[in-house]
Design an enzyme around this catalytic site. Structure first.
Site, PDB file in Angstrom:
ATOM      1  N   ASN A 159       0.795  -1.245   0.000  1.00  0.00           N
ATOM      2  CA  ASN A 159       0.000   0.000   0.000  1.00  0.00           C
ATOM      3  C   ASN A 159       0.815   1.275   0.000  1.00  0.00           C
ATOM      4  O   ASN A 159       0.317   2.339  -0.329  1.00  0.00           O
ATOM      5  CB  ASN A 159      -0.999  -0.024   1.152  1.00  0.00           C
ATOM      6  N   GLU A 255       5.894  -3.732  11.696  1.00  0.00           N
ATOM      7  CA  GLU A 255       4.669  -2.915  11.739  1.00  0.00           C
ATOM      8  C   GLU A 255       3.602  -3.742  11.049  1.00  0.00           C
ATOM      9  O   GLU A 255       3.753  -4.078   9.872  1.00  0.00           O
ATOM     10  CB  GLU A 255       4.881  -1.593  11.019  1.00  0.00           C
ATOM     11  N   CYS A 289      -2.938   0.775   7.235  1.00  0.00           N
ATOM     12  CA  CYS A 289      -2.930   0.093   8.531  1.00  0.00           C
ATOM     13  C   CYS A 289      -3.537   0.979   9.604  1.00  0.00           C
ATOM     14  O   CYS A 289      -4.155   0.513  10.542  1.00  0.00           O
ATOM     15  CB  CYS A 289      -1.511  -0.269   8.924  1.00  0.00           C
TER      16      CYS A 289
HETATM   17  P1  NAP Z   1       1.457  -9.045   3.389  1.00  0.00           P
HETATM   18  O1  NAP Z   1       0.631  -9.901   2.499  1.00  0.00           O
HETATM   19  O2  NAP Z   1       1.783  -9.479   4.747  1.00  0.00           O
HETATM   20  O3  NAP Z   1       2.836  -8.769   2.585  1.00  0.00           O
HETATM   21  C1  NAP Z   1       3.764  -7.861   3.124  1.00  0.00           C
HETATM   22  C2  NAP Z   1       5.135  -8.209   2.562  1.00  0.00           C
HETATM   23  O4  NAP Z   1       5.547  -9.461   3.086  1.00  0.00           O
HETATM   24  C3  NAP Z   1       5.155  -8.374   1.046  1.00  0.00           C
HETATM   25  O5  NAP Z   1       6.385  -7.897   0.540  1.00  0.00           O
HETATM   26  C4  NAP Z   1       5.065  -9.874   0.879  1.00  0.00           C
HETATM   27  O6  NAP Z   1       5.591 -10.348  -0.337  1.00  0.00           O
HETATM   28  C5  NAP Z   1       5.939 -10.318   2.008  1.00  0.00           C
HETATM   29  N1  NAP Z   1       5.745 -11.714   2.439  1.00  0.00           N
HETATM   30  C6  NAP Z   1       4.718 -12.531   2.180  1.00  0.00           C
HETATM   31  N2  NAP Z   1       4.932 -13.744   2.753  1.00  0.00           N
HETATM   32  C7  NAP Z   1       6.138 -13.656   3.386  1.00  0.00           C
HETATM   33  C8  NAP Z   1       6.936 -14.557   4.173  1.00  0.00           C
HETATM   34  N3  NAP Z   1       6.543 -15.803   4.426  1.00  0.00           N
HETATM   35  N4  NAP Z   1       8.119 -14.117   4.654  1.00  0.00           N
HETATM   36  C9  NAP Z   1       8.546 -12.857   4.400  1.00  0.00           C
HETATM   37  N5  NAP Z   1       7.839 -11.955   3.672  1.00  0.00           N
HETATM   38  C10 NAP Z   1       6.656 -12.368   3.184  1.00  0.00           C
HETATM   39  O7  NAP Z   1       0.809  -7.587   3.557  1.00  0.00           O
HETATM   40  P2  NAP Z   1       0.274  -6.622   2.390  1.00  0.00           P
HETATM   41  O8  NAP Z   1      -0.918  -7.258   1.780  1.00  0.00           O
HETATM   42  O9  NAP Z   1       1.396  -6.211   1.512  1.00  0.00           O
HETATM   43  O10 NAP Z   1      -0.176  -5.339   3.255  1.00  0.00           O
HETATM   44  C11 NAP Z   1      -1.417  -5.350   3.931  1.00  0.00           C
HETATM   45  C12 NAP Z   1      -1.220  -5.724   5.378  1.00  0.00           C
HETATM   46  O11 NAP Z   1      -0.078  -5.051   5.903  1.00  0.00           O
HETATM   47  C13 NAP Z   1      -2.389  -5.256   6.238  1.00  0.00           C
HETATM   48  O12 NAP Z   1      -2.605  -6.175   7.287  1.00  0.00           O
HETATM   49  C14 NAP Z   1      -1.919  -3.946   6.821  1.00  0.00           C
HETATM   50  O13 NAP Z   1      -2.539  -3.620   8.040  1.00  0.00           O
HETATM   51  C15 NAP Z   1      -0.446  -4.213   7.020  1.00  0.00           C
HETATM   52  N6  NAP Z   1       0.292  -2.966   6.982  1.00  0.00           N
HETATM   53  C16 NAP Z   1       0.763  -2.457   8.162  1.00  0.00           C
HETATM   54  C17 NAP Z   1       1.429  -1.246   8.152  1.00  0.00           C
HETATM   55  C18 NAP Z   1       1.982  -0.640   9.400  1.00  0.00           C
HETATM   56  O14 NAP Z   1       2.773   0.317   9.291  1.00  0.00           O
HETATM   57  N7  NAP Z   1       1.619  -1.120  10.562  1.00  0.00           N
HETATM   58  C19 NAP Z   1       1.601  -0.546   6.967  1.00  0.00           C
HETATM   59  C20 NAP Z   1       1.096  -1.109   5.789  1.00  0.00           C
HETATM   60  C21 NAP Z   1       0.435  -2.323   5.797  1.00  0.00           C
HETATM   61  P3  NAP Z   1       4.546 -10.655  -1.538  1.00  0.00           P
HETATM   62  O15 NAP Z   1       3.946  -9.365  -1.915  1.00  0.00           O
HETATM   63  O16 NAP Z   1       5.424 -11.240  -2.607  1.00  0.00           O
HETATM   64  O17 NAP Z   1       3.543 -11.636  -1.009  1.00  0.00           O
HETATM   65  O1  G3P Z   2      -0.600   1.583   6.119  1.00  0.00           O
HETATM   66  C1  G3P Z   2       0.469   2.452   6.018  1.00  0.00           C
HETATM   67  C2  G3P Z   2       0.667   3.187   7.318  1.00  0.00           C
HETATM   68  O2  G3P Z   2       1.993   3.474   7.484  1.00  0.00           O
HETATM   69  C3  G3P Z   2      -0.272   4.391   7.339  1.00  0.00           C
HETATM   70  O3  G3P Z   2       0.396   5.565   6.995  1.00  0.00           O
HETATM   71  O4  G3P Z   2       0.414   8.004   6.792  1.00  0.00           O
HETATM   72  O5  G3P Z   2      -1.494   6.718   5.806  1.00  0.00           O
HETATM   73  O6  G3P Z   2      -1.289   6.932   8.298  1.00  0.00           O
HETATM   74  P1  G3P Z   2      -0.543   6.889   6.958  1.00  0.00           P
END
Ligand code: NAP
Ligand code: G3P
Length: 481
Positions: A159, A255, A289
């Site tokens: 994202n 995160e 997130c």
């Molecule tokens: P995701 O499916 O967990 O993927 C995140 C990253 O991890 C991608 O680069 C993914 O690669 C990689 N990945 C997948 N399986 C893995 C493994 N077994 N080992 C290591 N890396 C692996 O998350 P997303 O769909 O990209 O993002 C959405 C989620 O992230 C939501 O739950 C959101 O809340 C969270 N998020 C949190 C924050 C924060 O700052 N707290 C910010 C943004 C998003 P691939 O793309 O190749 O699968």
């Molecule tokens: O999901 C991405 C997280 O870092 C949110 O950033 O700036 O949209 O609150 P912001």
């Protein structure tokens, strides 16, 4: 060559763009399914090579003066600003982010990188006299400095493919580390444009090496690799927990997911609350997130707040990012849209009141609002990562705190009240990393500490915090005889 005529993108390895046209992953736009470009699914042997390159390059980089590191990062920031529109065009196609938000993300990243460089130039050590501790004379002094960790593995989510990659890469480099960068597959091309900016800005060879490929295939291997010294991960709680389990003693910073609550009390400014709740819930289709993912409102003001939210939602636009800067657009993929649709169906089946949206066209889900959501509904607890907002009515502040804390997540919460004492009281009781008083939940400004507790993460990001997380203390004790 960064990319070929057929839009096959290489990986940056030791300062060169290396192409491998086997095992290609074709990245298609969530907007219309058209091909954006292709990347190579790296093998374990290729991952080994990237990590070995990073390990070798890091030794010399750690000795480069901070002011020289800083100059290079300022050059990166300048290039990102120059290329913002070019990179944004890719982001629009690759992750269906509207053009205005995509440009803003790139420019925010330039600011982030500059601030990181300047912060690193001002990080100080300390010296501690021994005789301040009982029983010791004034013949010992500890000189405390910081050292790099080695090879940092940066794994970013879809994202914010530029900003949430740079938020790892820039502090890692300024702390003297080298980086192996694994972008989210859907967002990888945007991430490679970021890596290109680092290379073109004069970052010495081998300090940033990209590894494209599905996390499900190379993820476990790279996070547990013996020469990966630190894992900086942003993504789902499911993957984060997996990484935490298998990395054993390796230092990690994560995160993860969130279910940020907006708590609205009897004395809140309801216009302010409604405006912030809607903006926080629906920007980038709720794929943040820190999106507002539930409203906990006291009965005394709930009818009025609901009316104001319904009114505010009428301003929420939705459509294709190719046709305008809409708040809500296509979700990242069909699987995500199906998941959100399932949450909507569950809420309807269990008796929630649908006040807006609830429809789907392709992977665009109309901005959806439920009132009278109860704790037996999935939408009360699960992270939609989509444009759905549940309103849960509560009897009082204490019940709001109770329900807020029953979530497995603990990223951020908002509290809307005019009473500063109540604001601090509620903030002290909430099991989250950040409490926003009279504002939507959000990460910026980026030098603030940003962290999740419980299933929302481990460790603290935020520029200085990230530099410190990706470095270690070294104490040198001088014994004066
Ligand atoms: P995701 O499916 O967990 O993927 C995140 C990253 O991890 C991608 O680069 C993914 O690669 C990689 N990945 C997948 N399986 C893995 C493994 N077994 N080992 C290591 N890396 C692996 O998350 P997303 O769909 O990209 O993002 C959405 C989620 O992230 C939501 O739950 C959101 O809340 C969270 N998020 C949190 C924050 C924060 O700052 N707290 C910010 C943004 C998003 P691939 O793309 O190749 O699968
Ligand atoms: O999901 C991405 C997280 O870092 C949110 O950033 O700036 O949209 O609150 P912001």
């Amino acid at each position: 060559m960064f990319n070929t005529e057929e839009n096959i993108y290489g990986n940056l390895l030791n300062g060169k763009w290396i192409h491998n046209k086997e095992n290609l992953i074709h990245i298609k736009s969530p907007i219309n399914g058209e091909l954006v470009g292709s990347i190579h699914a790296m093998s374990r042997e290729e991952v080994d090579e990237a990590i070995n390159i990073a390990k070798k390059a890091q030794k010399e980089w750690a000795l480069v003066p901070t002011n020289e590191k800083s100059k290079i990062l300022h050059n990166v920031a300048d290039l990102l600003e120059e290329r913002a529109e070019e990179i944004a065009k890719i982001m629009v196609l690759e992750i269906a982010k509207d053009n205005k938000s995509a440009i803003s993300e790139v420019k925010r990243t330039a600011d982030f990188i500059r601030f990181t460089a300047e912060t690193a130039e001002n990080i100080k050590g300390e010296s501690l006299p021994g005789d301040s501790f009982p029983g010791f004379k004034n013949d010992k002094i500890s000189i405390v400095t910081r050292e790099a960790l080695g090879v940092v593995l940066a794994i970013s989510p879809f994202n914010y493919p530029v900003n949430l990659a740079a938020s790892k890469i820039a502090p890692a480099l300024m702390a003297g580390n080298s980086v192996v960068f694994k972008p989210a597959t859907q967002g990888a091309i945007s991430g490679l444009y970021l890596a290109k900016a680092f290379k073109d800005a004069g970052l010495p060879d081998g300090l940033i090496n990209t590894i494209t490929g599905r996390g499900s295939e190379i993820g476990d291997y790279v996070v547990t690799h013996k020469d990966t010294d630190f894992v900086n991960f942003t993504g789902s709680s499911e993957i984060g927990k997996r990484i935490s389990r298998i990395t054993e003693m390796k230092p990690i910073l994560m995160e993860l997911g969130g279910k940020d609550a907006a708590i609205v009390l009897d004395d809140a400014d309801l216009d302010l609350a409604a405006k912030n709740i809607v903006a926080g819930a629906f920007s980038y289709s709720g794929q943040r997130c820190t999106a507002v993912k539930r409203v906990l409102v006291t009965d005394y003001v709930s009818d009025t707040l609901v009316e104001k939210i319904v009114e505010e939602m009428k301003k929420v636009t939705y459509g294709s990012p190719l046709e305008g800067n809409f708040t809500v657009g296509p979700l990242i993929d069909t699987k995500s849209a199906d998941f959100v649709e399932g949450l909507i169906k569950d809420a309807v089946d269990k008796g929630a009141t649908l006040l807006a949206g609830g429809t789907r066209e392709g992977n665009i889900i109309a901005p959806t609002l439920f009132d009278n959501v109860t704790v037996d509904m999935r939408i009360a607890w699960e992270e939609p990562f989509g444009p759905v907002l549940p309103i849960i009515r509560v009897r009082n502040m204490e019940e709001a705190i109770k329900i807020a804390n029953e979530s497995e997540y603990g990223l951020q919460s908002s509290i809307f009240t005019k009473d500063i004492n109540k604001a601090f009281y509620v903030a002290s009781k909430l099991e989250v990393g950040t409490v926003q008083v009279n504002n939507k939940t959000e990460r910026g400004p980026d030098h603030f500490p940003f962290l999740g507790v419980k299933s929302s993460g481990m460790g603290v990001q935020g520029i200085r915090y990230s530099i410190e997380a990706m470095s270690r203390v070294k104490a040198t004790v001088i014994n004066l005889k």
